[in-house]
Write a protein that holds these residues in place. Structure first.
Motif, PDB file in Angstrom:
ATOM      1  N   LEU A  40       0.825  -1.207   0.000  1.00 53.25           N
ATOM      2  CA  LEU A  40       0.000   0.000   0.000  1.00 53.25           C
ATOM      3  C   LEU A  40       0.860   1.257   0.000  1.00 53.25           C
ATOM      4  CD1 LEU A  40      -2.828  -1.058   2.505  1.00 53.25           C
ATOM      5  CD2 LEU A  40      -3.098  -0.535   0.071  1.00 53.25           C
ATOM      6  N   ASN A  41       1.956   1.228   0.745  1.00 55.97           N
ATOM      7  CA  ASN A  41       2.856   2.383   0.751  1.00 55.97           C
ATOM      8  C   ASN A  41       3.414   2.658  -0.647  1.00 55.97           C
ATOM      9  OD1 ASN A  41       2.523   2.904   3.450  1.00 55.97           O
ATOM     10  ND2 ASN A  41       4.267   1.633   4.101  1.00 55.97           N
ATOM     11  N   SER A  70      -4.228   9.834 -20.048  1.00 48.82           N
ATOM     12  CA  SER A  70      -4.237   8.404 -20.396  1.00 48.82           C
ATOM     13  C   SER A  70      -3.608   7.579 -19.287  1.00 48.82           C
ATOM     14  CB  SER A  70      -3.494   8.181 -21.714  1.00 48.82           C
ATOM     15  OG  SER A  70      -4.144   8.856 -22.776  1.00 48.82           O
ATOM     16  N   GLN A  71      -2.467   8.066 -18.748  1.00 49.94           N
ATOM     17  CA  GLN A  71      -1.800   7.331 -17.667  1.00 49.94           C
ATOM     18  C   GLN A  71      -2.685   7.258 -16.406  1.00 49.94           C
ATOM     19  OE1 GLN A  71       1.762   9.755 -17.506  1.00 49.94           O
ATOM     20  NE2 GLN A  71       2.987   8.156 -18.554  1.00 49.94           N
ATOM     21  N   GLN A  72      -3.326   8.376 -16.114  1.00 49.44           N
ATOM     22  CA  GLN A  72      -4.202   8.387 -14.945  1.00 49.44           C
ATOM     23  C   GLN A  72      -5.355   7.408 -15.104  1.00 49.44           C
ATOM     24  OE1 GLN A  72      -5.386  12.449 -14.417  1.00 49.44           O
ATOM     25  NE2 GLN A  72      -3.434  13.075 -13.463  1.00 49.44           N
ATOM     26  N   TYR A  73      -5.888   7.316 -16.311  1.00 48.63           N
ATOM     27  CA  TYR A  73      -7.014   6.414 -16.565  1.00 48.63           C
ATOM     28  C   TYR A  73      -6.553   4.960 -16.403  1.00 48.63           C
ATOM     29  CZ  TYR A  73     -10.977   4.185 -18.830  1.00 48.63           C
ATOM     30  OH  TYR A  73     -12.041   3.376 -19.103  1.00 48.63           O
ATOM     31  N   ILE A  74      -5.406   4.652 -17.032  1.00 47.30           N
ATOM     32  CA  ILE A  74      -4.889   3.280 -16.957  1.00 47.30           C
ATOM     33  C   ILE A  74      -4.578   2.904 -15.503  1.00 47.30           C
ATOM     34  CG2 ILE A  74      -2.937   1.805 -17.602  1.00 47.30           C
ATOM     35  CD1 ILE A  74      -2.805   3.406 -20.257  1.00 47.30           C
ATOM     36  N   TYR A  75      -3.925   3.841 -14.789  1.00 48.54           N
ATOM     37  CA  TYR A  75      -3.522   3.551 -13.397  1.00 48.54           C
ATOM     38  C   TYR A  75      -4.749   3.387 -12.497  1.00 48.54           C
ATOM     39  CZ  TYR A  75      -0.548   3.630  -9.272  1.00 48.54           C
ATOM     40  OH  TYR A  75       0.115   3.295  -8.129  1.00 48.54           O
ATOM     41  N   SER A  76      -5.769   4.165 -12.838  1.00 51.45           N
ATOM     42  CA  SER A  76      -7.004   4.071 -12.053  1.00 51.45           C
ATOM     43  C   SER A  76      -7.635   2.698 -12.187  1.00 51.45           C
ATOM     44  CB  SER A  76      -7.975   5.166 -12.494  1.00 51.45           C
ATOM     45  OG  SER A  76      -9.224   4.997 -11.868  1.00 51.45           O
ATOM     46  N   GLU A  77      -7.708   2.193 -13.411  1.00 47.79           N
ATOM     47  CA  GLU A  77      -8.318   0.885 -13.619  1.00 47.79           C
ATOM     48  C   GLU A  77      -7.497  -0.225 -12.957  1.00 47.79           C
ATOM     49  OE1 GLU A  77     -11.243   0.176 -14.878  1.00 47.79           O
ATOM     50  OE2 GLU A  77     -11.583   2.351 -15.045  1.00 47.79           O
ATOM     51  N   GLN A  78      -6.182  -0.092 -13.037  1.00 53.49           N
ATOM     52  CA  GLN A  78      -5.340  -1.111 -12.419  1.00 53.49           C
ATOM     53  C   GLN A  78      -5.474  -1.093 -10.875  1.00 53.49           C
ATOM     54  OE1 GLN A  78      -1.395  -0.427 -13.862  1.00 53.49           O
ATOM     55  NE2 GLN A  78      -1.691  -1.669 -15.724  1.00 53.49           N
ATOM     56  N   MET A  79      -5.598   0.108 -10.333  1.00 52.53           N
ATOM     57  CA  MET A  79      -5.712   0.226  -8.885  1.00 52.53           C
ATOM     58  C   MET A  79      -7.050  -0.318  -8.368  1.00 52.53           C
ATOM     59  SD  MET A  79      -2.935   1.085  -7.548  1.00 52.53           S
ATOM     60  CE  MET A  79      -2.225   0.053  -8.862  1.00 52.53           C
ATOM     61  N   LYS A  80      -8.083  -0.264  -9.209  1.00 53.13           N
ATOM     62  CA  LYS A  80      -9.358  -0.838  -8.803  1.00 53.13           C
ATOM     63  C   LYS A  80      -9.200  -2.336  -8.567  1.00 53.13           C
ATOM     64  CE  LYS A  80     -12.350   2.538 -11.099  1.00 53.13           C
ATOM     65  NZ  LYS A  80     -13.356   2.759 -12.163  1.00 53.13           N
ATOM     66  N   LYS A  91      -6.316  -3.841  -7.953  1.00 50.68           N
ATOM     67  CA  LYS A  91      -5.381  -3.993  -6.833  1.00 50.68           C
ATOM     68  C   LYS A  91      -6.114  -3.805  -5.488  1.00 50.68           C
ATOM     69  CE  LYS A  91      -1.444  -4.269  -6.933  1.00 50.68           C
ATOM     70  NZ  LYS A  91      -0.534  -5.433  -6.817  1.00 50.68           N
ATOM     71  N   ARG A  92      -7.040  -2.823  -5.466  1.00 54.28           N
ATOM     72  CA  ARG A  92      -7.785  -2.550  -4.239  1.00 54.28           C
ATOM     73  C   ARG A  92      -8.635  -3.753  -3.823  1.00 54.28           C
ATOM     74  NH1 ARG A  92     -12.053   2.143  -4.623  1.00 54.28           N
ATOM     75  NH2 ARG A  92     -13.035   0.486  -5.892  1.00 54.28           N
ATOM     76  N   LYS A  93      -9.255  -4.407  -4.840  1.00 52.78           N
ATOM     77  CA  LYS A  93     -10.057  -5.591  -4.520  1.00 52.78           C
ATOM     78  C   LYS A  93      -9.200  -6.681  -3.889  1.00 52.78           C
ATOM     79  CE  LYS A  93     -13.521  -4.873  -8.145  1.00 52.78           C
ATOM     80  NZ  LYS A  93     -14.121  -5.445  -9.390  1.00 52.78           N
ATOM     81  N   THR A  94      -8.003  -6.851  -4.459  1.00 48.95           N
ATOM     82  CA  THR A  94      -7.101  -7.883  -3.928  1.00 48.95           C
ATOM     83  C   THR A  94      -6.685  -7.562  -2.497  1.00 48.95           C
ATOM     84  OG1 THR A  94      -6.277  -8.324  -6.159  1.00 48.95           O
ATOM     85  CG2 THR A  94      -4.930  -9.095  -4.313  1.00 48.95           C
ATOM     86  N   ILE A  95      -6.316  -6.293  -2.276  1.00 49.44           N
ATOM     87  CA  ILE A  95      -5.873  -5.886  -0.925  1.00 49.44           C
ATOM     88  C   ILE A  95      -7.036  -5.960   0.061  1.00 49.44           C
ATOM     89  CG2 ILE A  95      -5.016  -3.938   0.426  1.00 49.44           C
ATOM     90  CD1 ILE A  95      -3.351  -3.116  -2.014  1.00 49.44           C
ATOM     91  N   GLU A  96      -8.231  -5.535  -0.335  1.00 53.80           N
ATOM     92  CA  GLU A  96      -9.402  -5.607   0.546  1.00 53.80           C
ATOM     93  C   GLU A  96      -9.707  -7.047   0.936  1.00 53.80           C
ATOM     94  OE1 GLU A  96     -12.502  -3.714  -1.592  1.00 53.80           O
ATOM     95  OE2 GLU A  96     -12.043  -1.708  -0.814  1.00 53.80           O
TER      96      GLU A  96
END
Length: 586
Positions: A221-222, A238-248, A250-255
């Motif tokens: 997370l850090n 474009s980078q923000q959009y791609i990173y946003s989708e990837q983090m979604k 990642k967030r599910k996995t961490i949750e």
């Protein structure tokens, strides 16, 4: 003075009974006038001993020849024995001269006036010449009695020695049992600590694994959050959009990982529990070890000891107080429930003033009374600091008592029946008497679980009002005791075998409160007789003890069985007594 001591063959005749007897010759004329003077001469013709004073009148005035010799020179004359008062009448202190055959009584001249009409009054001087008593037979019988007395003395000394040896043996046996118990507890402690350490090691390992997994999640997370700063500040759309989708994703996995970790819980403490047998032993206190005597030995299932048979007791009044209405009472006190704490303090519930009170050994109030919301009925001490109180309605309450006499409500338990009296059945269960319920006695646990006795117990087909029946329970005998006021009866129920007996007696009149007495006996207030009746669980009456109060109704015995408290219900003259209980061992 002419005298001599029997030391040879004559010693057996008298010395065996009264010791050595001094044999003296007394002046016979003087003896006739109750004067005791030592004879100095003997008249061989008259066969009479004389003193110097009587010698001359004897030779001058008594007819006949008189051959006078000195007493020392007379070796053949009979001796006169000093009977040490045995020849004197105990009533008149005069010489015994007659024997009344009708009354088998030795008589003096004064006694003759009383016995003159008897059919056979013999002069001893005359009958003694005709009939010789069998002194040897009497002597032998006395010697036999002395032998029996010696045997009894020897038995007494042997019994005393045996008792002294028994005390030493009892002390050694108790010390041996104590050492075994200490050793057992030490072994149990070591085993318990070993198990606790093993449990701790396994749990610490699992805790470490959980902590490591959480640290990895935190580290990830850090890293993600530090990347977020760059993407948000400097990334292209474009980078923000791609990173946003990837983090979604990642967030599910961490949750998911966090949720799994959160479900894993670990206790930070460990506790220890003790079996019922141990807690029962502690509840019994000093009564856990009992004395056996006279060959009695009865198995007590609730104790590690063997109990003695029931015995009568004596009651000695220690302290008495009147219970008038005082400034902090709304009404005159009415103590419907009594029980002793383990440290000797007395607990009382005042039905009229809705209070629970703590009293010292002088019956002086300690601390501040606890105020109920309803009329309390009865109280029992279930542990060293816990009380259970029944009150009007369908409920009981648990109270805690501190060493500084602060009383606190810990829990209120709602019940399905109305309860009157209450007593202990075990450390976790209590027995209660009911009213307005055909089940006259029920069981309630410390957790509030209600249950009934086995259906084999047959109660009378009736219901009671609140003050018509009370109960107690003799744990070691598995015996339920119920009093029936109007029937003048005490019922004894064997809860194991399902048998019962109804005890009636002229000494049991309107029985009220009951409690367990010394030696697993039962004490009951006989209200109309103003007394306490002492019974065995078999229904035998061991004693009846009047109390100086009218209408005694509530009763309890201290945990060590040495004190009894009793209160009454007479309007305007209410009292509270404490008695010392002592066994009658004879």
């Amino acid at each position: 003075m002419a005298s001599r001591i029997f030391r040879d063959s004559n010693k057996d005749n008298a010395g065996d009974f009264i010791g050595e007897s001094a044999v003296t010759q007394s002046c016979e004329p003087c003896m006739k006038t109750n004067i005791s003077k030592t004879a100095t001469v003997f008249c061989k013709d008259c066969d009479e001993y004389l003193c110097d004073t009587c010698k001359n009148p004897h030779t001058v005035y008594k007819p006949g020849q008189h051959n006078i010799i000195n007493v020392q020179d007379n070796t053949s004359a009979p001796v006169i024995i000093d009977m040490k008062g045995m020849d004197k009448c105990h009533e008149h202190a005069r010489k015994i001269v007659f024997f009344c055959q009708d009354h088998s009584k030795l008589c003096c001249l004064s006694c003759v006036h009383i016995h003159r009409k008897c059919d056979q009054l013999d002069e001893i001087a005359q009958v003694s010449r005709q009939t010789r008593p069998d002194l040897q037979a009497i002597k032998q019988s006395l010697i036999k009695l002395r032998t029996e007395a010696d045997a009894i003395i020897a038995e007494c000394k042997q019994s005393e020695t045996g008792l002294n040896e028994s005390i030493a043996k009892i002390s050694a046996e108790v010390d041996t049992m104590k050492d075994r118990i200490i050793q057992l507890f030490e072994e149990a402690k070591q085993k318990l600590i070993s198990e606790a350490i093993q449990f701790q090691t396994a749990k610490v390992k699992r805790i470490g694994n959980q902590c490591d997994a959480s640290l990895k999640v935190k580290e990830e997370l850090n890293n993600v959050l530090s990347m977020f700063c760059f993407v948000i500040e400097r990334g292209t759309p474009s980078q923000q959009y791609i990173y946003s989708e990837q983090m979604k994703e990642k967030r599910k996995t961490i949750e998911s990982t966090i949720d799994e970790q959160r479900k894993i819980t670990f206790s930070s403490t460990m506790t220890v529990s003790f079996p019922k047998q141990v807690t029962s032993l502690l509840e019994m206190g000093s009564n856990s070890i009992k004395l056996n005597y006279d060959g009695y030995k009865t198995v007590d299932n609730s104790s590690i000891s063997l109990s003695s048979p029931p015995w009568p007791v004596t009651l000695e009044l220690l302290v008495s107080v009147d219970l008038p209405k005082t400034g902090d009472n709304v009404k005159e006190p009415f103590l419907t429930g009594l029980d002793f704490l383990h440290d000797g303090r007395l607990v009382a519930v005042d039905n009229f003033n809705w209070r629970c009170i703590i009293l010292n050994e002088r019956l002086q109030r300690l601390g501040t009374p606890y105020k109920f919301k309803y009329h309390p009925y009865s109280v029992v001490c279930v542990s060293h600091d816990t009380l259970c109180v029944t009150w009007a309605g369908k409920a009981v309450c648990l109270l805690s008592v501190s060493t500084d006499n602060t009383i606190t409500l810990t829990r209120k338990i709602k019940t399905s029946s109305k309860f009157r009296s209450i007593c202990c059945m075990s450390p976790s269960n209590m027995v209660v008497s009911t009213y307005e319920d055909p089940r006259h006695a029920r069981i309630i646990s410390m957790d509030g679980v209600e249950s009934d006795f086995d259906h084999s117990l047959t109660f009378p087909m009736k219901t009671y009002k609140p003050d018509e029946s009370n109960c107690t329970y003799v744990q070691s005998k598995n015996t339920l005791v119920l009093t029936d006021q109007l029937a003048h009866t005490v019922y004894m129920y064997d809860t194991v075998n399902g048998t019962s007996r109804a005890v009636t007696n002229e000494n049991i009149q309107e029985p009220r409160g009951a409690c367990v007495g010394p030696g697993d006996t039962v004490l009951v207030c006989s209200e109309n007789n103003n007394s306490i009746v002492h019974l065995s669980v078999d229904g035998n009456i061991l004693g009846t003890y009047p109390v100086n109060m009218k209408l005694p109704s509530s009763i309890c015995v201290s945990k060590d069985g040495t004190r009894l408290a009793v209160s009454n219900r007479l309007k305007g003259i209410k009292k509270l007594h404490v008695y010392k209980i002592s066994p009658v061992m004879s």
